[in-house]
Design a protein around this motif. Structure first.
Motif, PDB file in Angstrom:
ATOM      1  N   ALA A 142       0.827  -1.202   0.000  1.00  0.00           N
ATOM      2  CA  ALA A 142       0.000   0.000   0.000  1.00  0.00           C
ATOM      3  C   ALA A 142       0.862   1.253   0.000  1.00  0.00           C
ATOM      4  N   ALA A 143       1.951   1.220   0.742  1.00  0.00           N
ATOM      5  CA  ALA A 143       2.813   2.396   0.861  1.00  0.00           C
ATOM      6  C   ALA A 143       3.472   2.766  -0.460  1.00  0.00           C
ATOM      7  N   VAL A 144       3.770   1.763  -1.304  1.00  0.00           N
ATOM      8  CA  VAL A 144       4.464   2.076  -2.553  1.00  0.00           C
ATOM      9  C   VAL A 144       3.527   2.240  -3.741  1.00  0.00           C
ATOM     10  N   VAL A 145       2.304   1.716  -3.663  1.00  0.00           N
ATOM     11  CA  VAL A 145       1.407   1.747  -4.821  1.00  0.00           C
ATOM     12  C   VAL A 145       0.276   2.766  -4.680  1.00  0.00           C
ATOM     13  N   LEU A 146      -0.380   2.812  -3.535  1.00  0.00           N
ATOM     14  CA  LEU A 146      -1.565   3.646  -3.383  1.00  0.00           C
ATOM     15  C   LEU A 146      -1.322   5.143  -3.582  1.00  0.00           C
ATOM     16  N   PRO A 147      -0.167   5.705  -3.172  1.00  0.00           N
ATOM     17  CA  PRO A 147       0.023   7.152  -3.388  1.00  0.00           C
ATOM     18  C   PRO A 147      -0.132   7.578  -4.839  1.00  0.00           C
ATOM     19  N   ARG A 148       0.082   6.675  -5.781  1.00  0.00           N
ATOM     20  CA  ARG A 148      -0.055   7.032  -7.195  1.00  0.00           C
ATOM     21  C   ARG A 148      -1.497   7.367  -7.565  1.00  0.00           C
ATOM     22  N   ALA A 149      -2.433   6.827  -6.811  1.00  0.00           N
ATOM     23  CA  ALA A 149      -3.844   7.081  -7.082  1.00  0.00           C
ATOM     24  C   ALA A 149      -4.384   8.251  -6.271  1.00  0.00           C
ATOM     25  N   VAL A 150      -3.553   8.813  -5.416  1.00  0.00           N
ATOM     26  CA  VAL A 150      -3.998   9.882  -4.515  1.00  0.00           C
ATOM     27  C   VAL A 150      -3.485  11.247  -4.966  1.00  0.00           C
ATOM     28  N   GLY A 151      -2.276  11.282  -5.483  1.00  0.00           N
ATOM     29  CA  GLY A 151      -1.677  12.553  -5.858  1.00  0.00           C
ATOM     30  C   GLY A 151      -0.970  13.204  -4.686  1.00  0.00           C
ATOM     31  N   SER A 152      -0.302  14.299  -4.961  1.00  0.00           N
ATOM     32  CA  SER A 152       0.447  14.995  -3.918  1.00  0.00           C
ATOM     33  C   SER A 152       0.335  16.495  -4.120  1.00  0.00           C
ATOM     34  N   GLY A 153       0.849  17.224  -3.172  1.00  0.00           N
ATOM     35  CA  GLY A 153       0.777  18.680  -3.248  1.00  0.00           C
ATOM     36  C   GLY A 153       1.597  19.250  -4.387  1.00  0.00           C
ATOM     37  N   GLU A 154       1.213  20.418  -4.822  1.00  0.00           N
ATOM     38  CA  GLU A 154       1.878  21.081  -5.938  1.00  0.00           C
ATOM     39  C   GLU A 154       2.636  22.317  -5.454  1.00  0.00           C
ATOM     40  N   PRO A 155       3.770  22.615  -6.088  1.00  0.00           N
ATOM     41  CA  PRO A 155       4.483  23.847  -5.745  1.00  0.00           C
ATOM     42  C   PRO A 155       3.708  25.060  -6.239  1.00  0.00           C
ATOM     43  N   ALA A 156       4.030  26.197  -5.684  1.00  0.00           N
ATOM     44  CA  ALA A 156       3.333  27.438  -6.047  1.00  0.00           C
ATOM     45  C   ALA A 156       3.958  28.024  -7.310  1.00  0.00           C
ATOM     46  N   ALA A 157       3.746  27.352  -8.438  1.00  0.00           N
ATOM     47  CA  ALA A 157       4.303  27.808  -9.710  1.00  0.00           C
ATOM     48  C   ALA A 157       3.472  28.949 -10.273  1.00  0.00           C
ATOM     49  N   THR A 158       4.133  29.956 -10.803  1.00  0.00           N
ATOM     50  CA  THR A 158       3.433  31.135 -11.326  1.00  0.00           C
ATOM     51  C   THR A 158       3.807  31.449 -12.774  1.00  0.00           C
ATOM     52  N   GLY A 159       4.520  30.527 -13.420  1.00  0.00           N
ATOM     53  CA  GLY A 159       4.962  30.764 -14.785  1.00  0.00           C
ATOM     54  C   GLY A 159       3.894  30.443 -15.815  1.00  0.00           C
ATOM     55  N   PRO A 160       4.285  30.412 -17.084  1.00  0.00           N
ATOM     56  CA  PRO A 160       3.326  30.138 -18.160  1.00  0.00           C
ATOM     57  C   PRO A 160       2.850  28.684 -18.143  1.00  0.00           C
ATOM     58  N   THR A 161       1.715  28.444 -18.775  1.00  0.00           N
ATOM     59  CA  THR A 161       1.164  27.094 -18.905  1.00  0.00           C
ATOM     60  C   THR A 161       1.748  26.414 -20.133  1.00  0.00           C
ATOM     61  N   LEU A 162       2.062  25.133 -19.989  1.00  0.00           N
ATOM     62  CA  LEU A 162       2.604  24.352 -21.103  1.00  0.00           C
ATOM     63  C   LEU A 162       1.855  23.027 -21.152  1.00  0.00           C
ATOM     64  N   ALA A 189      -0.325  16.079 -20.333  1.00  0.00           N
ATOM     65  CA  ALA A 189      -0.225  16.792 -19.054  1.00  0.00           C
ATOM     66  C   ALA A 189      -0.240  18.291 -19.311  1.00  0.00           C
ATOM     67  N   GLU A 190      -0.989  18.997 -18.474  1.00  0.00           N
ATOM     68  CA  GLU A 190      -0.963  20.458 -18.483  1.00  0.00           C
ATOM     69  C   GLU A 190      -0.139  20.913 -17.292  1.00  0.00           C
ATOM     70  N   LEU A 191       0.935  21.651 -17.566  1.00  0.00           N
ATOM     71  CA  LEU A 191       1.885  22.051 -16.535  1.00  0.00           C
ATOM     72  C   LEU A 191       1.861  23.557 -16.361  1.00  0.00           C
ATOM     73  N   ARG A 192       2.136  23.994 -15.152  1.00  0.00           N
ATOM     74  CA  ARG A 192       2.376  25.417 -14.883  1.00  0.00           C
ATOM     75  C   ARG A 192       3.837  25.536 -14.482  1.00  0.00           C
ATOM     76  N   ARG A 239      -1.320  20.605 -13.480  1.00  0.00           N
ATOM     77  CA  ARG A 239      -2.712  21.039 -13.411  1.00  0.00           C
ATOM     78  C   ARG A 239      -3.689  19.958 -13.864  1.00  0.00           C
ATOM     79  N   ARG A 240      -3.252  19.112 -14.787  1.00  0.00           N
ATOM     80  CA  ARG A 240      -4.175  18.119 -15.330  1.00  0.00           C
ATOM     81  C   ARG A 240      -3.391  17.042 -16.060  1.00  0.00           C
ATOM     82  N   VAL A 241      -3.880  15.810 -15.977  1.00  0.00           N
ATOM     83  CA  VAL A 241      -3.302  14.685 -16.720  1.00  0.00           C
ATOM     84  C   VAL A 241      -4.440  13.884 -17.330  1.00  0.00           C
ATOM     85  N   ASP A 242      -4.294  13.530 -18.598  1.00  0.00           N
ATOM     86  CA  ASP A 242      -5.280  12.696 -19.285  1.00  0.00           C
ATOM     87  C   ASP A 242      -4.552  11.604 -20.061  1.00  0.00           C
ATOM     88  N   ILE A 243      -5.231  10.471 -20.211  1.00  0.00           N
ATOM     89  CA  ILE A 243      -4.707   9.355 -20.999  1.00  0.00           C
ATOM     90  C   ILE A 243      -5.724   9.038 -22.080  1.00  0.00           C
TER      91      ILE A 243
END
Length: 340
Positions: free
Chosen positions: A102-122, A335-338, A318-322
């Motif tokens: 659980a410790a190595v697999v489940l976090p992938r389905a939960v996500g994590s915090g994001e840094p406070a990025a303020t640059g352009p979107t890519l 992936a949409e990145l800031r 910001r977003r990931v789609d498959i």
């Protein structure tokens, strides 16, 4: 008629004794319970310790660890077995093993915090073209619908380049740095904004082109299109290990970097985690989509997560789609990145 002799009959008239006990009562239950716990436990221990880094066991450890999420999904088997067979110590050990998975697999389905990025979107996408057999019109449609700024393509040959051009890719992504090759070895980058070719990653088995993307306003982003060989043999593993190890680091002193492609590796491989440790975050993992399957879903198996967008860890996801990709054995990853 003579009555059959019973081993418990006594000729002296005394009452019969108790039935003879087996020499090891319940031993088979103990052996079975602990064997199952041991199999799953060894798998979890190998994943936690990065045993696939050791040259002596990297084959078959690397292919086996690819399917760690499936081992995690079936960890209930040793737990149920230990419970049914009434082996409490094995059950406790099984719970510990389940917690490790659980410790190595489940976090992938939960996500994590994001840094406070303020640059352009890519907006970035990777697509393995399956020897350039993927439907080029579908590729262009995905680019158009996702307003993709950067596309990394793998298994690119000259026919694939011409097919993408005929499908109208240049109208969306007019700039490119391409290295088409025979078979699965060709790779390329397409972009909405100007690209300046950089030196490719040296010594890789398959093409690994690099480029500097210049965004409106002058901001530059370093891009690497990634596609090491699949680690399915000892020879391939040597090349795979080298190619992942040769990927550039993302540092605070340098430009924002993004590695995009088919890594032929999962987050259960120590070598890929080593790349992440050099300053990257897996976009799908950050977004809670890290268990999304990108290869083997339609034709081959078991389905795995082999395609990745590794962004400078200072960037926000910001977003990931498959997306399914017609004609390919892979799915496209977006992936949409800031940027920071």
């Amino acid at each position: 008629m003579t009555k059959p002799t019973d081993l418990n009959d006594r000729t002296d008239g005394s009452p019969p004794g108790p039935p003879r006990a087996l020499p090891f009562p319940g031993r088979w239950r103990t052996v079975l319970a602990w064997t199952l716990v041991g199999v799953w436990g060894a798998w979890a221990a190998g994943r936690l310790t990065g045993v696939d880094r050791l040259a002596i066991v990297e084959f078959p450890a690397i292919p086996v660890l690819s399917v760690t999420p499936y081992a995690a999904a079936t960890v209930a088997i040793p737990l149920l077995c230990a419970a049914v067979l009434r082996r409490p110590r094995a059950l406790i050990a099984g719970v510990v093993v389940a917690a490790a998975f659980a410790a190595v697999v489940l976090p992938r389905a939960v996500g994590s915090g994001e840094p406070a990025a303020t640059g352009p979107t890519l907006r970035v996408m990777t697509a393995n073209l399956f020897f350039s057999r993927a439907d080029p019109n579908h590729v262009v449609d995905l680019v158009r619908r996702g307003h993709v700024d950067v596309l990394s393509v793998q298994e690119l040959n000259q026919n694939g380049i011409e097919a993408l051009a005929a499908a109208g890719l240049a109208a969306e992504l007019p700039h490119h740095v391409l290295d088409p090759r025979w078979g699965a070895a060709g790779t390329g980058l397409y972009a909405r904004h100007p690209l300046r070719r950089s030196a490719p990653v040296p010594g890789t088995a398959m093409a690994t082109p690099q480029a500097e993307l210049t965004l409106p306003g002058g901001r530059e982003v370093a891009l690497t299109a990634v596609h090491p060989p699949p680690p399915t043999s000892r020879a391939n593993i040597r090349a795979w290990r080298h190619d992942l190890g040769a990927l550039p680091a993302a540092t605070a002193a340098g430009p924002t970097r993004i590695l995009i492609g088919d890594f032929n590796a999962t987050l259960d491989h120590a070598r890929l985690r080593g790349v992440l440790a050099r300053g990257y975050a897996d976009a799908a993992d950050r977004a809670g989509e890290g268990l999304g399957l990108t290869w083997g879903v339609s034709k081959y198996g078991p389905p795995l997560t082999l395609d990745h967008i590794l962004a400078d860890k200072r960037a926000a996801v910001r977003r990931v789609d498959i997306y399914d990709l017609r004609g390919s054995d892979h799915r496209a990853l977006f992936a949409e990145l800031r940027l920071p």
